[in-house]
Design a protein around this motif. Structure first.
Motif, short mmCIF file in Angstrom:
data_model
loop_
_atom_site.label_atom_id
_atom_site.label_comp_id
_atom_site.label_asym_id
_atom_site.label_seq_id
_atom_site.Cartn_x
_atom_site.Cartn_y
_atom_site.Cartn_z
N GLU A 121 0.83 -1.21 0.00
CA GLU A 121 0.00 0.00 0.00
C GLU A 121 0.87 1.26 0.00
O GLU A 121 0.59 2.21 -0.73
CB GLU A 121 -0.94 0.00 1.21
CG GLU A 121 -2.08 0.97 1.06
CD GLU A 121 -3.14 0.79 2.12
OE1 GLU A 121 -3.74 1.81 2.50
OE2 GLU A 121 -3.37 -0.34 2.57
N GLN A 122 1.93 1.26 0.79
CA GLN A 122 2.84 2.41 0.81
C GLN A 122 3.53 2.59 -0.53
O GLN A 122 3.74 3.72 -0.98
CB GLN A 122 3.87 2.25 1.93
CG GLN A 122 3.28 2.42 3.30
CD GLN A 122 4.27 2.07 4.41
OE1 GLN A 122 5.35 1.56 4.15
NE2 GLN A 122 3.87 2.35 5.64
N ASN A 159 0.95 4.27 -2.75
CA ASN A 159 0.35 5.52 -2.29
C ASN A 159 0.75 6.73 -3.13
O ASN A 159 -0.09 7.55 -3.49
CB ASN A 159 0.67 5.78 -0.82
CG ASN A 159 -0.32 5.12 0.10
OD1 ASN A 159 -1.40 4.70 -0.33
ND2 ASN A 159 0.03 5.01 1.36
N ILE A 203 -7.28 2.79 -3.98
CA ILE A 203 -6.92 2.24 -2.66
C ILE A 203 -7.62 0.90 -2.44
O ILE A 203 -7.01 -0.07 -1.98
CB ILE A 203 -7.27 3.24 -1.54
CG1 ILE A 203 -6.35 4.46 -1.61
CG2 ILE A 203 -7.18 2.58 -0.16
CD1 ILE A 203 -6.80 5.64 -0.76
#
Length: 194
Positions: free
Chosen positions: A7-8, A11, A150
Motif C-alpha cells: 500500500e505504501q 500511495n 486504494i
C-alpha cells in the motif's frame, strides 16, 4: 494481515493519479481541436456510448457485490477489473467528445448554444435538478478515483479486511457516479444538436 509495504508503495501513484486525472480532464475539456487547426469531425456518436458504459459499470458493480457475497472471489475480481476498465474507457470517450464538440446547454431546445428566457421558462425547476445531479456527479467522480485505487490495491495486496472496510464506502459512491452518469445523459440528450 495488512500488507503496508504494498500500500505504501502504491500511495504515491494513487495520489499522483488522483490529482493528474482531474487536472488533465479539466484542461482537455477546455481544448477544442478545431481551435488548433485540426479538422476533426465532432464525435457526436460518443455520448450514448459512454452513457451505456456508465450503465454497464453500475451493473458490474452490483454483480461484483453479489459475487463476493456468494463467495465467488474470481467473478468478483473479474467484474471489478472490468468496471475499472469501463470507467477508463468512459473517461477517454468523454474527453474525446468534448475536444471535438461544443458543450451542450441543458434546456437549449433551439440548439443555438444559449439558454434563452423562453427556454428557461419551458424547463423550469428541472434545470436545478439537472445541475444538482451534475454537480454531485462531477464532485464524486473526482473523489472516487483515489477510493477505487486504494480499494483495488488492498485487494491485490490480499488485505481483505481493509479492502472490505473501504469498499463499503467506495461501492455506493462509485455506483452513484455510474448511475448519475446515465441520468445526466438521459436528461441532456434531447438538447444535443447532431
Amino acid at each position: 494481515m495488512r500488507n503496508n509495504s504494498l500500500e505504501q508503495k502504491f500511495n504515491k501513484y494513487i495520489i499522483a493519479v488522483s490529482i493528474v486525472i482531474p487536472v488533465v480532464v479539466a484542461i482537455l475539456f477546455k481544448i477544442k481541436l478545431k481551435n488548433f487547426g485540426i479538422d476533426v469531425a465532432p464525435l457526436s456518436f460518443l455520448p450514448p456510448i459512454y452513457a451505456t458504459t456508465n450503465g454497464l459499470t453500475a451493473v458490474l458493480l452490483v454483480a461484483a457485490v453479489v459475487a463476493i457475497k456468494n463467495g465467488n472471489r474470481k467473478w468478483h475480481q473479474y467484474f471489478m477489473t472490468t468496471a475499472i476498465a469501463l470507467s477508463l474507457a468512459f473517461l477517454v470517450m468523454y474527453v474525446a467528445y468534448h475536444m471535438t464538440s461544443d458543450s451542450t446547454v441543458f434546456g437549449d431546445s433551439n440548439h443555438n448554444g444559449l439558454l434563452e428566457e423562453s427556454e428557461k421558462v419551458s424547463i423550469g425547476s428541472l434545470r436545478i435538478v439537472y445541475i444538482l445531479i451534475l454537480i454531485t456527479h462531477i464532485i464524486l467522480s473526482i473523489a472516487i478515483i483515489p477510493m477505487v485505487l486504494i480499494t483495488y490495491v488492498r485487494a491485490i495486496g490480499q488485505d481483505f479486511v481493509a479492502h472490505k472496510k473501504i469498499s463499503k464506502i467506495t461501492f455506493p459512491i462509485w455506483l452513484y457516479v455510474a448511475v448519475t452518469g446515465v441520468i445526466v445523459y438521459l436528461m441532456i440528450a434531447p438538447y444535443y444538436s447532431y
